[in-house]
Design a protein around this motif. Structure first.
Motif, mmCIF file in Angstrom:
data_model
loop_
_atom_site.group_PDB
_atom_site.id
_atom_site.type_symbol
_atom_site.label_atom_id
_atom_site.label_comp_id
_atom_site.label_asym_id
_atom_site.label_seq_id
_atom_site.Cartn_x
_atom_site.Cartn_y
_atom_site.Cartn_z
ATOM 1 N N VAL A 191 18.299 -3.818 -8.950
ATOM 2 C CA VAL A 191 17.726 -4.578 -8.139
ATOM 3 C C VAL A 191 19.537 -6.187 -8.195
ATOM 4 O O VAL A 191 20.044 -6.160 -8.867
ATOM 5 C CB VAL A 191 16.607 -5.367 -9.327
ATOM 6 N N ILE A 192 18.243 -7.015 -7.541
ATOM 7 C CA ILE A 192 19.664 -8.218 -7.358
ATOM 8 C C ILE A 192 19.841 -9.173 -7.904
ATOM 9 O O ILE A 192 18.126 -9.532 -8.403
ATOM 10 C CB ILE A 192 19.089 -8.412 -5.719
ATOM 11 N N PRO A 193 21.261 -8.863 -8.241
ATOM 12 C CA PRO A 193 20.765 -9.995 -9.987
ATOM 13 C C PRO A 193 20.983 -11.315 -9.289
ATOM 14 O O PRO A 193 21.242 -12.193 -8.200
ATOM 15 C CB PRO A 193 22.643 -10.025 -10.024
ATOM 16 N N SER A 194 20.487 -12.507 -9.785
ATOM 17 C CA SER A 194 20.717 -14.375 -9.432
ATOM 18 C C SER A 194 21.732 -14.954 -10.695
ATOM 19 O O SER A 194 21.821 -14.579 -12.089
ATOM 20 C CB SER A 194 19.043 -14.554 -9.657
ATOM 21 N N VAL A 195 22.668 -15.244 -9.917
ATOM 22 C CA VAL A 195 23.325 -15.861 -11.342
ATOM 23 C C VAL A 195 23.088 -18.000 -11.199
ATOM 24 O O VAL A 195 23.287 -18.210 -10.320
ATOM 25 C CB VAL A 195 24.682 -15.640 -10.791
ATOM 26 N N ALA A 196 23.654 -17.961 -13.225
ATOM 27 C CA ALA A 196 23.232 -19.713 -12.866
ATOM 28 C C ALA A 196 24.890 -19.906 -13.151
ATOM 29 O O ALA A 196 25.376 -21.269 -13.595
ATOM 30 C CB ALA A 196 22.527 -19.840 -13.922
ATOM 31 N N SER A 197 25.727 -19.016 -12.895
ATOM 32 C CA SER A 197 27.391 -19.338 -13.340
ATOM 33 C C SER A 197 28.677 -18.801 -12.831
ATOM 34 O O SER A 197 27.956 -17.612 -12.089
ATOM 35 C CB SER A 197 27.358 -19.308 -14.908
ATOM 36 N N ARG A 198 29.546 -19.053 -12.803
ATOM 37 C CA ARG A 198 30.479 -18.167 -11.764
ATOM 38 C C ARG A 198 31.128 -17.157 -12.616
ATOM 39 O O ARG A 198 31.622 -16.527 -12.885
ATOM 40 C CB ARG A 198 31.828 -19.467 -12.224
ATOM 41 N N HIS A 199 30.750 -17.739 -14.315
ATOM 42 C CA HIS A 199 31.264 -15.687 -15.203
ATOM 43 C C HIS A 199 29.942 -15.024 -15.582
ATOM 44 O O HIS A 199 29.405 -15.441 -17.052
ATOM 45 C CB HIS A 199 31.756 -16.298 -16.278
ATOM 46 N N PRO A 200 29.089 -14.442 -14.967
ATOM 47 C CA PRO A 200 27.709 -14.331 -15.549
ATOM 48 C C PRO A 200 27.584 -13.308 -17.066
ATOM 49 O O PRO A 200 26.795 -13.515 -17.143
ATOM 50 C CB PRO A 200 27.113 -13.258 -14.134
ATOM 51 N N LEU A 201 29.143 -12.988 -16.974
ATOM 52 C CA LEU A 201 28.713 -12.199 -18.113
ATOM 53 C C LEU A 201 29.649 -12.924 -18.861
ATOM 54 O O LEU A 201 29.457 -12.048 -20.604
ATOM 55 C CB LEU A 201 29.556 -10.799 -17.776
ATOM 56 N N TRP A 202 29.901 -13.596 -19.082
ATOM 57 C CA TRP A 202 30.224 -14.418 -20.212
ATOM 58 C C TRP A 202 29.645 -15.972 -20.885
ATOM 59 O O TRP A 202 29.723 -16.465 -21.687
ATOM 60 C CB TRP A 202 31.740 -15.221 -20.052
ATOM 61 N N GLU A 203 28.384 -15.800 -20.295
ATOM 62 C CA GLU A 203 27.494 -17.140 -20.244
ATOM 63 C C GLU A 203 27.598 -17.163 -21.657
ATOM 64 O O GLU A 203 27.026 -18.768 -22.245
ATOM 65 C CB GLU A 203 26.279 -16.949 -19.649
ATOM 66 N N ALA A 204 26.968 -16.101 -22.430
ATOM 67 C CA ALA A 204 26.129 -16.622 -23.562
ATOM 68 C C ALA A 204 28.069 -16.821 -24.954
ATOM 69 O O ALA A 204 27.751 -17.664 -25.537
ATOM 70 C CB ALA A 204 25.916 -15.664 -24.469
ATOM 71 N N ARG A 205 28.619 -16.483 -24.292
ATOM 72 C CA ARG A 205 30.181 -16.765 -25.086
ATOM 73 C C ARG A 205 31.116 -17.655 -24.886
ATOM 74 O O ARG A 205 30.984 -18.449 -26.331
ATOM 75 C CB ARG A 205 31.258 -15.107 -24.578
ATOM 76 N N LEU A 206 30.663 -18.705 -23.566
ATOM 77 C CA LEU A 206 31.620 -19.473 -23.170
ATOM 78 C C LEU A 206 30.076 -21.332 -23.489
ATOM 79 O O LEU A 206 30.902 -21.905 -23.814
ATOM 80 C CB LEU A 206 31.700 -19.719 -21.450
ATOM 81 N N GLY A 207 29.047 -20.823 -23.295
ATOM 82 C CA GLY A 207 28.071 -22.049 -23.892
ATOM 83 C C GLY A 207 28.407 -22.551 -22.858
ATOM 84 O O GLY A 207 28.086 -24.355 -23.794
ATOM 85 N N GLU A 208 28.816 -22.785 -21.803
ATOM 86 C CA GLU A 208 28.785 -23.930 -20.939
ATOM 87 C C GLU A 208 27.957 -24.691 -20.970
ATOM 88 O O GLU A 208 27.866 -26.403 -20.751
ATOM 89 C CB GLU A 208 29.690 -23.331 -19.518
ATOM 90 N N SER A 209 26.500 -24.203 -20.483
ATOM 91 C CA SER A 209 25.337 -24.735 -20.184
ATOM 92 C C SER A 209 24.115 -23.587 -20.612
ATOM 93 O O SER A 209 24.111 -23.464 -21.137
ATOM 94 C CB SER A 209 24.337 -25.318 -18.530
ATOM 95 N N ASP A 210 22.893 -24.095 -21.121
ATOM 96 C CA ASP A 210 21.620 -23.872 -20.865
ATOM 97 C C ASP A 210 21.247 -22.272 -20.255
ATOM 98 O O ASP A 210 20.827 -21.601 -20.426
ATOM 99 C CB ASP A 210 20.891 -24.335 -21.441
ATOM 100 N N ALA A 211 21.625 -22.197 -18.989
ATOM 101 C CA ALA A 211 21.623 -22.087 -17.803
ATOM 102 C C ALA A 211 22.563 -20.202 -17.873
ATOM 103 O O ALA A 211 23.202 -19.554 -18.411
ATOM 104 C CB ALA A 211 21.868 -22.125 -16.243
ATOM 105 N N ARG A 212 21.126 -19.243 -17.559
ATOM 106 C CA ARG A 212 21.296 -17.918 -17.806
ATOM 107 C C ARG A 212 21.636 -17.264 -16.164
ATOM 108 O O ARG A 212 19.666 -17.069 -15.873
ATOM 109 C CB ARG A 212 20.632 -17.391 -19.045
ATOM 110 N N SER A 213 22.187 -16.358 -16.251
ATOM 111 C CA SER A 213 22.131 -15.773 -15.190
ATOM 112 C C SER A 213 20.902 -14.334 -15.470
ATOM 113 O O SER A 213 20.905 -14.058 -16.571
ATOM 114 C CB SER A 213 23.785 -15.074 -14.704
ATOM 115 N N ARG A 214 20.642 -14.083 -14.152
ATOM 116 C CA ARG A 214 19.292 -13.305 -14.504
ATOM 117 C C ARG A 214 20.150 -11.291 -13.659
ATOM 118 O O ARG A 214 19.429 -11.131 -12.879
ATOM 119 C CB ARG A 214 18.211 -12.964 -13.691
ATOM 120 N N LEU A 215 20.087 -10.333 -14.751
ATOM 121 C CA LEU A 215 21.057 -9.212 -14.132
ATOM 122 C C LEU A 215 20.301 -8.221 -14.409
ATOM 123 O O LEU A 215 19.823 -7.065 -14.344
ATOM 124 C CB LEU A 215 21.866 -8.651 -14.647
ATOM 125 N N ASP A 216 19.024 -8.296 -15.404
ATOM 126 C CA ASP A 216 18.080 -7.042 -15.747
ATOM 127 C C ASP A 216 17.444 -7.469 -14.857
ATOM 128 O O ASP A 216 16.010 -6.252 -15.072
ATOM 129 C CB ASP A 216 17.676 -6.997 -17.364
#
Lengths: 649, 150
Positions: A537-562
């Protein structure tokens, strides 16, 4: 690609749904057999072919260099004749600059771009295949002359009047001229493809400020190529006309020899940036993974990439400081050549700060990326020195320049590329390269390179001219030249270790997980190696680091990969808006076809006929091209028969 | 297309600025520099090599007029680059708060597409304005027609 005007709301689906992937595998999979192999337009397949072919040329160019170093190991050696040496140093330059340095980056970018951007393929898959087939045709064309002793023999920048017919009457220069025009077609179509891919096929949410630096590097290089390549293609065409049909564009009587230098370097210097900026992008994207933190200064680094290329168009006359142009005219180019240090230094400071403030994990890839920074600084400082016209007058055409250009081209291209290979090899093959052998590989290459090229600065200052096939005893150059040759042997041994590592790891390397480095970007969100359709499925991203969002915690937005767009009504991908990547069209991607191969073959036949003045062969090639274009553009009825299968989002 | 798009738009303040203004901020500096360099190079070369042979008289006839034109061209190009800087700055002020964090955050992360373009315009215009200024000093200080080849 083509877009349909019918409206259709594409389905969204969650990963893990039953049957998901099987149908996509059938749609995107490559047909078996030789025809299937020739017909493939899959960006991953084309990327791998580019990488393998470019590495083969790297080895060829390296062997040529090593033979030259044996010749120069001591004074008055006679391993090569002057004529053979001329062809060897010319082919070494042509091979490394045109057949290795740019195509290897095209290979990595072709393989990685759709994965980095969350897409299913490049915007024009057939153009992508055409670019590769023309590249290999041009490479074979250039080497065909060399193996029969009629290779290019006037240096890679091929100055007139040496290159005109009166001074070089053989077919050597004609092979070079036509080969470069042919290669220019490959570069142009490939570059256009990268530009459109960047503008239209990024996944939803990947606005221009969220793309990896590698894509900025390749985009910038591609735009640069589109502007610069016409200059050199025109120059070589006019030279061929001078040599074959008696025109007078560059001759010393009625023509303008200096025009050649302008046309060549208007292309040549931007080309230097085109073959380093994507490699710098590799470092900018790879280094943060091993430093366990985002790149320091994403915005200035992205901007520095673009401004370096822009300024790169205003420095070409620094190759012509010794031609006798008025000093005020030179000063404009000297100024630009000095100012360009600013954006270049931005990247160096950003990488250094990323290492300094991160928690580096010392892998082989990290070593190659960090080693590149050291070599970049040395090559950059010597470049800064030669930006000053009075100093350049002393150093031009000496081994100092040879040292500088190798620090730049090997330091900022080969080292990042090898680092990139260690980094992305698991994604490409599903296996890890051996780390223990990798460290031997790095240190051998790094020490060998510096032992070979650092003393060349001294040789230049001592007055040793470049491109001499031997030198007399008693000049004070002998010991240093022997050290240079020993260093180059060590460097070659390092490259051999890399090849051994690749060969062994392909068979016995540890299996790679989807994301073995715990990296942040989208290519690591799919399997290793990726399936033919890249993402189920085509991902949609909410930041420059879609796979590090939880770790970095730069914002509440989360990419949708699943969960995302399914797009399974044929070969489809999503088109998004150029700036904000808002989805607005479904693109129908073309099926596999042998047309690009046939078109490249037709072009190669035309250029071979032109080289020998066999006009019937030119006609035959033209017929083949018409056939190839008919196959290429023949309407594909599959989806036209199914209205509503694709359309606006 | 809500199911296909992330929760927040990458550029929530995009409507506060004009795209043409952002593009002007990005392009004015490089365009001014290219104009300055090409005109400067052409005019200064012409002053010394009006035809195939170099001028022999010193100072070259007509050079004074050309030097004045060079200065005018450079100052005009500098003004264009500075205009790009000001436009980019005005846009930056409108969208600086597009996403969390100030300019430092923006430099590091790049979040907020409109402010990314505005800040990039400021940096680009500044860099190219400096380059043009550098060249303007050249006109005043570098001998016009001296050449290494005599």
């Amino acid at each position: 690609m083509s877009a349909w005007e019918d409206t259709r709301a594409p389905e969204t689906r969650r990963l893990g749904a039953p049957g998901l992937g099987r149908e996509l595998e059938e749609i995107w999979g490559e047909k078996p057999g030789l025809l299937g192999w020739i017909s493939s337009v899959d960006h991953k397949e084309i990327g791998k072919r580019y990488i393998v072919t470019a590495f083969a040329f790297l080895i060829l160019g390296g062997l040529e260099a090593f033979v030259m170093r044996l010749q120069l190991a001591g004074p008055e050696l006679r391993l090569l004749t002057p004529e053979a040496y001329d062809q060897l140093f010319t082919m070494h330059g042509v091979t490394m600059i045109f057949l290795y340095a740019a195509p290897i980056l095209s290979g990595f970018s072709n393989y990685l771009w759709p994965l980095l951007l969350g897409s299913r393929d490049m915007a024009f898959p057939r153009l992508n295949a055409l670019s590769y087939w023309i590249y290999i045709a041009a490479g074979l064309f250039l080497y065909a002359g060399f193996v029969v002793g009629r290779g290019p023999n006037d240096g890679w920048f091929n100055y007139v009047p040496y290159a005109d017919r009166a001074h070089d009457p053989g077919i050597n220069i004609d092979v070079y001229a036509l080969g470069l025009i042919l290669l220019g077609i490959s570069t142009t179509v490939g570059s256009a493809n990268f530009v459109v891919t960047f503008l239209r096929t990024r996944c939803p949410g990947m606005s221009v400020n969220r793309v990896p630096i590698l894509t900025w590097g390749t985009l910038t290089a591609s735009v640069g190529n589109l502007l610069a390549v016409p200059s050199v293609s025109l120059a070589f065409f006019l030279l061929w006309m001078d040599r074959q049909f008696g025109t007078h564009f560059f001759d010393t009587g009625q023509g303008q020899p200096l025009l050649w230098q302008h046309l060549f370097w208007m292309f040549g210097h931007p080309w230097v940036y085109a073959i380093v900026l994507p490699a710098m992008g590799m470092v900018s994207d790879g280094l943060p993974t091993f430093c366990r933190r985002p790149l320091v200064g994403y915005t200035p680094v992205a901007l520095a990439t673009v401004t370096t290329m822009a300024l790169g168009f205003g420095v070409w006359v620094h190759h012509m400081f010794a031609t006798g142009l008025p000093s005020l005219s030179l000063s404009f180019f000297s100024a630009a050549s000095i100012i360009i240090v600013i954006p270049s230094a931005v990247a160096v400071f950003a990488w250094t700060a990323t290492i300094w403030t991160g928690r580096p994990v010392i892998t082989t890839a990290f070593l190659f990326f960090a080693g590149m920074i050291v070599l970049f600084v040395i090559g950059g400082v010597s470049g800064f020195m030669t930006a000053s016209a009075p100093l350049d007058w002393q150093l031009t055409d000496t081994y100092f320049i040879v040292a500088h250009l190798h620090y730049v081209l090997i330091g900022i291209n080969v080292f990042p590329v090898v680092g990139g290979l260690y980094y992305w090899f698991p994604k490409i093959t599903g296996r890890m390269l051996d780390e223990r052998l990798g460290r031997w590989n790095f240190w051998t290459m790094f020490l060998g390179f510096n032992i070979a090229f650092l003393p060349m600065h001294l040789l230049g200052v001592l007055g040793m001219p470049r491109r001499i096939y031997t030198y007399p005893d008693g000049m004070g150059w002998s010991t240093t030249n022997l050290i240079v040759t020993l260093g180059s042997a060590l460097f070659a041994a390092g490259v051999l270790l890399l090849l051994v590592n690749v060969a062994v790891s392909l068979r016995r390397g540890a299996k790679a997980s989807d994301n073995p480095w715990a990296a942040p970007t989208l290519e690591w969100a799919t399997t290793s190696p990726p399936p033919p359709y890249n993402f189920a499925v085509i991902p949609s991203v909410a930041s420059r680091h879609p796979l590090w969002e939880a770790r970095l915690g730069e914002s509440d937005a989360r990419s949708r990969l699943d969960e995302g767009l399914l797009l399974d009504h044929g070969r489809e991908t999503i088109a998004t808006t150029p700036l904000d990547a808002e989805p607005n069209l479904i693109l129908e991607m073309p099926p596999d076809t042998p047309a690009p191969f046939l078109l490249a073959l037709g072009l190669a036949i035309i250029f071979s006929g032109a080289a020998g003045h066999w006009w019937w062969l030119v006609g035959l090639g033209a017929v083949l091209i018409i056939v190839a274009l008919l196959i290429w553009f023949w309407p594909n009825r599959t989806h036209a028969d199914e209205p509503g299968q694709a359309g606006h989002v | 297309m809500s199911t296909a798009f992330p929760q927040e738009h990458p550029s929530p303040h995009r409507n506060r600025v004009r795209l043409l203004g952002l593009l002007f901020g990005l392009a004015a500096g490089p365009a001014a520099w290219i104009g300055q360099m090409l005109l400067g190079y052409g005019l200064s070369s012409y002053a010394c090599y009006p035809k195939d042979e170099p001028r022999t008289a010193s100072p070259p006839p007509g050079w004074n007029g050309e030097q004045l034109w060079l200065l005018v061209i450079n100052l005009a190009c500098l003004a264009l680059a500075l205009a790009g800087l000001l436009v980019a700055l005005a846009h930056w002020r409108r969208v600086a708060q597009e996403k969390a964090g100030g300019a430092h955050h923006m430099l590091n992360l790049g979040e907020g597409r409109a402010r990314f373009m505005a800040l990039s315009g400021m940096l680009t215009s500044g860099l190219f304005a400096a380059t043009i200024l550098f060249n303007t000093v050249n006109i005043l200080g570098v001998p016009a027609c001296w050449s290494i080849v005599r």
